[in-house]
Design a protein around this motif. Structure first.
Motif, PDB file in Angstrom:
ATOM      1  N   PRO A   2       0.817  -1.214   0.000  1.00  0.00           N
ATOM      2  CA  PRO A   2       0.000   0.000   0.000  1.00  0.00           C
ATOM      3  C   PRO A   2       0.852   1.266   0.000  1.00  0.00           C
ATOM      4  O   PRO A   2       2.007   1.276   0.423  1.00  0.00           O
ATOM      5  CB  PRO A   2      -0.806  -0.114   1.289  1.00  0.00           C
ATOM      6  N   ALA A   3       0.252   2.327  -0.489  1.00  0.00           N
ATOM      7  CA  ALA A   3       0.943   3.611  -0.547  1.00  0.00           C
ATOM      8  C   ALA A   3       1.153   4.154   0.865  1.00  0.00           C
ATOM      9  O   ALA A   3       0.392   3.857   1.776  1.00  0.00           O
ATOM     10  CB  ALA A   3       0.122   4.600  -1.368  1.00  0.00           C
ATOM     11  N   PRO A   4       2.194   4.971   1.065  1.00  0.00           N
ATOM     12  CA  PRO A   4       2.428   5.545   2.389  1.00  0.00           C
ATOM     13  C   PRO A   4       1.293   6.489   2.791  1.00  0.00           C
ATOM     14  O   PRO A   4       0.624   7.076   1.943  1.00  0.00           O
ATOM     15  CB  PRO A   4       3.738   6.309   2.239  1.00  0.00           C
ATOM     16  N   LEU A   5       1.095   6.614   4.095  1.00  0.00           N
ATOM     17  CA  LEU A   5       0.034   7.469   4.613  1.00  0.00           C
ATOM     18  C   LEU A   5       0.436   8.937   4.518  1.00  0.00           C
ATOM     19  O   LEU A   5       1.604   9.286   4.623  1.00  0.00           O
ATOM     20  CB  LEU A   5      -0.259   7.116   6.068  1.00  0.00           C
ATOM     21  N   CYS A   6      -0.550   9.791   4.336  1.00  0.00           N
ATOM     22  CA  CYS A   6      -0.283  11.224   4.208  1.00  0.00           C
ATOM     23  C   CYS A   6      -0.183  11.869   5.588  1.00  0.00           C
ATOM     24  O   CYS A   6      -0.394  11.235   6.619  1.00  0.00           O
ATOM     25  CB  CYS A   6      -1.367  11.888   3.373  1.00  0.00           C
ATOM     26  N   ALA A   7       0.126  13.151   5.616  1.00  0.00           N
ATOM     27  CA  ALA A   7       0.308  13.884   6.866  1.00  0.00           C
ATOM     28  C   ALA A   7      -0.986  13.950   7.666  1.00  0.00           C
ATOM     29  O   ALA A   7      -0.963  13.926   8.900  1.00  0.00           O
ATOM     30  CB  ALA A   7       0.814  15.289   6.572  1.00  0.00           C
ATOM     31  N   LYS A   8      -2.124  14.006   6.982  1.00  0.00           N
ATOM     32  CA  LYS A   8      -3.412  14.062   7.678  1.00  0.00           C
ATOM     33  C   LYS A   8      -3.646  12.773   8.468  1.00  0.00           C
ATOM     34  O   LYS A   8      -4.130  12.805   9.596  1.00  0.00           O
ATOM     35  CB  LYS A   8      -4.530  14.264   6.667  1.00  0.00           C
ATOM     36  N   ALA A   9      -3.285  11.641   7.883  1.00  0.00           N
ATOM     37  CA  ALA A   9      -3.446  10.357   8.568  1.00  0.00           C
ATOM     38  C   ALA A   9      -2.520  10.274   9.770  1.00  0.00           C
ATOM     39  O   ALA A   9      -2.900   9.773  10.827  1.00  0.00           O
ATOM     40  CB  ALA A   9      -3.182   9.215   7.605  1.00  0.00           C
ATOM     41  N   HIS A  10      -1.303  10.766   9.622  1.00  0.00           N
ATOM     42  CA  HIS A  10      -0.349  10.735  10.733  1.00  0.00           C
ATOM     43  C   HIS A  10      -0.819  11.599  11.892  1.00  0.00           C
ATOM     44  O   HIS A  10      -0.615  11.260  13.055  1.00  0.00           O
ATOM     45  CB  HIS A  10       1.038  11.167  10.269  1.00  0.00           C
ATOM     46  N   CYS A  11      -1.482  12.702  11.597  1.00  0.00           N
ATOM     47  CA  CYS A  11      -2.040  13.564  12.634  1.00  0.00           C
ATOM     48  C   CYS A  11      -3.134  12.826  13.407  1.00  0.00           C
ATOM     49  O   CYS A  11      -3.184  12.879  14.639  1.00  0.00           O
ATOM     50  CB  CYS A  11      -2.584  14.840  12.013  1.00  0.00           C
ATOM     51  N   LEU A  12      -4.004  12.110  12.690  1.00  0.00           N
ATOM     52  CA  LEU A  12      -5.064  11.348  13.343  1.00  0.00           C
ATOM     53  C   LEU A  12      -4.498  10.205  14.184  1.00  0.00           C
ATOM     54  O   LEU A  12      -4.984   9.923  15.281  1.00  0.00           O
ATOM     55  CB  LEU A  12      -6.034  10.803  12.293  1.00  0.00           C
ATOM     56  N   ILE A  13      -3.468   9.555  13.673  1.00  0.00           N
ATOM     57  CA  ILE A  13      -2.823   8.465  14.411  1.00  0.00           C
ATOM     58  C   ILE A  13      -2.174   8.998  15.681  1.00  0.00           C
ATOM     59  O   ILE A  13      -2.260   8.388  16.751  1.00  0.00           O
ATOM     60  CB  ILE A  13      -1.799   7.743  13.512  1.00  0.00           C
ATOM     61  N   TYR A  14      -1.552  10.158  15.597  1.00  0.00           N
ATOM     62  CA  TYR A  14      -0.932  10.783  16.766  1.00  0.00           C
ATOM     63  C   TYR A  14      -1.977  11.054  17.841  1.00  0.00           C
ATOM     64  O   TYR A  14      -1.755  10.786  19.026  1.00  0.00           O
ATOM     65  CB  TYR A  14      -0.243  12.087  16.355  1.00  0.00           C
ATOM     66  N   ARG A  15      -3.145  11.558  17.450  1.00  0.00           N
ATOM     67  CA  ARG A  15      -4.209  11.844  18.421  1.00  0.00           C
ATOM     68  C   ARG A  15      -4.754  10.572  19.053  1.00  0.00           C
ATOM     69  O   ARG A  15      -5.096  10.559  20.240  1.00  0.00           O
ATOM     70  CB  ARG A  15      -5.335  12.603  17.738  1.00  0.00           C
ATOM     71  N   LEU A  16      -4.845   9.499  18.287  1.00  0.00           N
ATOM     72  CA  LEU A  16      -5.298   8.225  18.849  1.00  0.00           C
ATOM     73  C   LEU A  16      -4.294   7.682  19.849  1.00  0.00           C
ATOM     74  O   LEU A  16      -4.667   7.203  20.925  1.00  0.00           O
ATOM     75  CB  LEU A  16      -5.509   7.197  17.736  1.00  0.00           C
ATOM     76  N   ARG A  17      -3.029   7.721  19.500  1.00  0.00           N
ATOM     77  CA  ARG A  17      -1.990   7.211  20.407  1.00  0.00           C
ATOM     78  C   ARG A  17      -1.933   8.026  21.696  1.00  0.00           C
ATOM     79  O   ARG A  17      -1.615   7.489  22.754  1.00  0.00           O
ATOM     80  CB  ARG A  17      -0.634   7.226  19.708  1.00  0.00           C
ATOM     81  N   LYS A  18      -2.235   9.317  21.600  1.00  0.00           N
ATOM     82  CA  LYS A  18      -2.264  10.171  22.779  1.00  0.00           C
ATOM     83  C   LYS A  18      -3.368   9.723  23.743  1.00  0.00           C
ATOM     84  O   LYS A  18      -3.235   9.879  24.952  1.00  0.00           O
ATOM     85  CB  LYS A  18      -2.501  11.622  22.352  1.00  0.00           C
ATOM     86  N   LYS A  19      -4.429   9.135  23.205  1.00  0.00           N
ATOM     87  CA  LYS A  19      -5.538   8.634  24.024  1.00  0.00           C
ATOM     88  C   LYS A  19      -5.282   7.216  24.539  1.00  0.00           C
ATOM     89  O   LYS A  19      -6.108   6.656  25.241  1.00  0.00           O
ATOM     90  CB  LYS A  19      -6.836   8.649  23.215  1.00  0.00           C
ATOM     91  N   GLY A  20      -4.162   6.612  24.163  1.00  0.00           N
ATOM     92  CA  GLY A  20      -3.809   5.289  24.661  1.00  0.00           C
ATOM     93  C   GLY A  20      -4.198   4.142  23.750  1.00  0.00           C
ATOM     94  O   GLY A  20      -4.154   2.986  24.159  1.00  0.00           O
ATOM     95  N   ILE A  21      -4.562   4.435  22.521  1.00  0.00           N
ATOM     96  CA  ILE A  21      -4.957   3.399  21.565  1.00  0.00           C
ATOM     97  C   ILE A  21      -3.735   2.974  20.764  1.00  0.00           C
ATOM     98  O   ILE A  21      -2.958   3.814  20.309  1.00  0.00           O
ATOM     99  CB  ILE A  21      -6.061   3.924  20.617  1.00  0.00           C
ATOM    100  N   GLN A  22      -3.561   1.657  20.588  1.00  0.00           N
ATOM    101  CA  GLN A  22      -2.427   1.140  19.829  1.00  0.00           C
ATOM    102  C   GLN A  22      -2.736   1.176  18.343  1.00  0.00           C
ATOM    103  O   GLN A  22      -3.820   0.789  17.915  1.00  0.00           O
ATOM    104  CB  GLN A  22      -2.123  -0.294  20.230  1.00  0.00           C
ATOM    105  N   VAL A  23      -1.763   1.636  17.556  1.00  0.00           N
ATOM    106  CA  VAL A  23      -1.916   1.688  16.103  1.00  0.00           C
ATOM    107  C   VAL A  23      -0.670   1.081  15.469  1.00  0.00           C
ATOM    108  O   VAL A  23       0.448   1.484  15.777  1.00  0.00           O
ATOM    109  CB  VAL A  23      -2.102   3.141  15.610  1.00  0.00           C
TER     110      VAL A  23
END
Length: 60
Positions: A2-23
């Motif tokens: 798959p293609a690499p994730l864009c900056a918008k996806a990385h921002c969402l992943i960062y917010r999820l990890r901040k809440k304690g969710i594993q990605v």
């Protein structure tokens, strides 16, 4: 592969990890505890819908 994730996806992943969710970005999977609802995390819903990242429940 798959293609690499864009900056918008990385921002969402960062917010999820901040809440304690594993990605796992390599496997494109979000691990949410079984007793929690996916809809409680707006970022998980957006990542699933827009970037086709899978959501998997884990037993804690």
């Amino acid at each position: 592969m798959p293609a690499p994730l864009c900056a918008k996806a990385h921002c969402l992943i960062y917010r999820l990890r901040k809440k304690g969710i594993q990605v796992d970005t390599k496997a494109r999977t979000i691990y949410i505890p079984y007793y929690e609802n996916v809809n409680d995390y707006v970022q998980a819903v957006r990542l699933s819908r827009e970037f086709h990242i899978n959501v998997q429940y884990i037993i804690v």
